[in-house]
Design a protein around this motif. Sequence first.
Motif, mmCIF file in Angstrom:
data_model
loop_
_atom_site.group_PDB
_atom_site.id
_atom_site.type_symbol
_atom_site.label_atom_id
_atom_site.label_comp_id
_atom_site.label_asym_id
_atom_site.label_seq_id
_atom_site.Cartn_x
_atom_site.Cartn_y
_atom_site.Cartn_z
ATOM 1 N N VAL A 61 -21.438 -1.329 3.087
ATOM 2 C CA VAL A 61 -21.446 -0.480 1.831
ATOM 3 C C VAL A 61 -21.172 0.998 1.937
ATOM 4 C CG1 VAL A 61 -22.972 -0.361 -0.285
ATOM 5 C CG2 VAL A 61 -22.877 -2.693 0.824
ATOM 6 N N ALA A 62 -20.120 1.524 1.122
ATOM 7 C CA ALA A 62 -19.984 2.806 1.398
ATOM 8 C C ALA A 62 -20.564 3.699 0.194
ATOM 9 C CB ALA A 62 -18.624 3.172 1.794
ATOM 10 N N ARG A 63 -21.133 4.581 0.215
ATOM 11 C CA ARG A 63 -21.893 5.400 -0.903
ATOM 12 C C ARG A 63 -21.156 6.833 -0.937
ATOM 13 N NH1 ARG A 63 -26.079 3.092 -3.604
ATOM 14 N NH2 ARG A 63 -26.779 1.073 -2.829
ATOM 15 N N CYS A 64 -21.233 7.460 -2.266
ATOM 16 C CA CYS A 64 -20.736 8.698 -2.393
ATOM 17 C C CYS A 64 -21.988 9.664 -1.752
ATOM 18 C CB CYS A 64 -20.726 8.974 -4.038
ATOM 19 S SG CYS A 64 -20.305 10.730 -4.485
ATOM 20 N N PRO A 65 -21.570 10.402 -0.951
ATOM 21 C CA PRO A 65 -22.746 11.580 -0.754
ATOM 22 C C PRO A 65 -23.213 12.173 -1.800
ATOM 23 C CG PRO A 65 -20.435 12.031 0.139
ATOM 24 C CD PRO A 65 -20.287 10.821 -0.686
ATOM 25 N N GLY A 66 -22.523 12.627 -2.816
ATOM 26 C CA GLY A 66 -23.149 13.331 -3.979
ATOM 27 C C GLY A 66 -23.816 12.693 -4.827
ATOM 28 N N CYS A 67 -23.666 11.420 -5.150
ATOM 29 C CA CYS A 67 -24.475 10.744 -6.127
ATOM 30 C C CYS A 67 -24.997 9.557 -5.800
ATOM 31 C CB CYS A 67 -23.901 10.337 -7.632
ATOM 32 S SG CYS A 67 -22.543 9.225 -7.435
ATOM 33 N N GLU A 68 -24.751 8.757 -4.550
ATOM 34 C CA GLU A 68 -25.373 7.763 -3.915
ATOM 35 C C GLU A 68 -24.599 6.706 -4.707
ATOM 36 O OE1 GLU A 68 -27.181 7.157 -0.985
ATOM 37 O OE2 GLU A 68 -26.627 9.270 -0.468
ATOM 38 N N GLN A 69 -23.823 6.842 -5.602
ATOM 39 C CA GLN A 69 -23.407 5.319 -6.104
ATOM 40 C C GLN A 69 -22.216 4.598 -5.226
ATOM 41 O OE1 GLN A 69 -23.765 3.908 -9.311
ATOM 42 N NE2 GLN A 69 -25.839 5.422 -9.085
ATOM 43 N N VAL A 70 -22.654 3.178 -5.232
ATOM 44 C CA VAL A 70 -21.438 2.375 -4.387
ATOM 45 C C VAL A 70 -20.029 2.680 -4.699
ATOM 46 C CG1 VAL A 70 -20.870 0.224 -3.655
ATOM 47 C CG2 VAL A 70 -23.326 0.732 -3.849
ATOM 48 N N MET A 71 -19.316 3.234 -3.535
ATOM 49 C CA MET A 71 -17.737 3.204 -3.860
ATOM 50 C C MET A 71 -17.069 2.304 -3.242
ATOM 51 S SD MET A 71 -17.246 7.356 -3.334
ATOM 52 C CE MET A 71 -15.666 7.246 -3.744
ATOM 53 N N ILE A 72 -17.277 1.711 -2.181
ATOM 54 C CA ILE A 72 -16.784 0.738 -1.399
ATOM 55 C C ILE A 72 -17.512 -0.393 -0.886
ATOM 56 C CG2 ILE A 72 -15.132 0.018 0.380
ATOM 57 C CD1 ILE A 72 -14.125 3.128 0.254
ATOM 58 N N ARG A 73 -17.039 -1.781 -0.994
ATOM 59 C CA ARG A 73 -18.010 -2.648 -0.266
ATOM 60 C C ARG A 73 -16.831 -3.341 0.441
ATOM 61 N NH1 ARG A 73 -19.586 -2.951 -5.550
ATOM 62 N NH2 ARG A 73 -21.675 -2.550 -5.921
ATOM 63 N N LEU A 74 -17.293 -3.614 1.498
ATOM 64 C CA LEU A 74 -16.431 -4.744 2.619
ATOM 65 C C LEU A 74 -17.014 -5.605 3.352
ATOM 66 C CD1 LEU A 74 -13.382 -5.054 3.986
ATOM 67 C CD2 LEU A 74 -14.373 -3.275 5.756
#
Length: 97
Positions: A61-74
């Motif tokens: 799970v890859a999260r935005c370093p700014g807002c911590e929202q999930v950007m990518i799931r693999l």
Amino acid sequence: MRPQDSVHDEGTTYLDGNALAGPLSEIFAVDLTVATGRCAHCGRTGPVASLRVYGHAPGLVARCPGCEQVMIRLVSGTGTSWLDMSGVAVLAIPAAG
């Protein structure tokens, strides 16, 4: 293009998704960590390599370093991988070569 690949819908001609095979294989042949992504939630832009990746789930799970929202799931299984990029508004991929 083979005639059976062409589909007509309300006067518009389009191809099925197989037409994406060549262009997508060219895009995903590059290192995507150098691609620039924009968070769909906060709009922050930066390289994929700057995302915060967590591996404590069944996949990554890859999260935005700014807002911590999930950007990518693999998630990868036997013979199949699932890629969810719904948290990425835009991904700018440098051309190969």
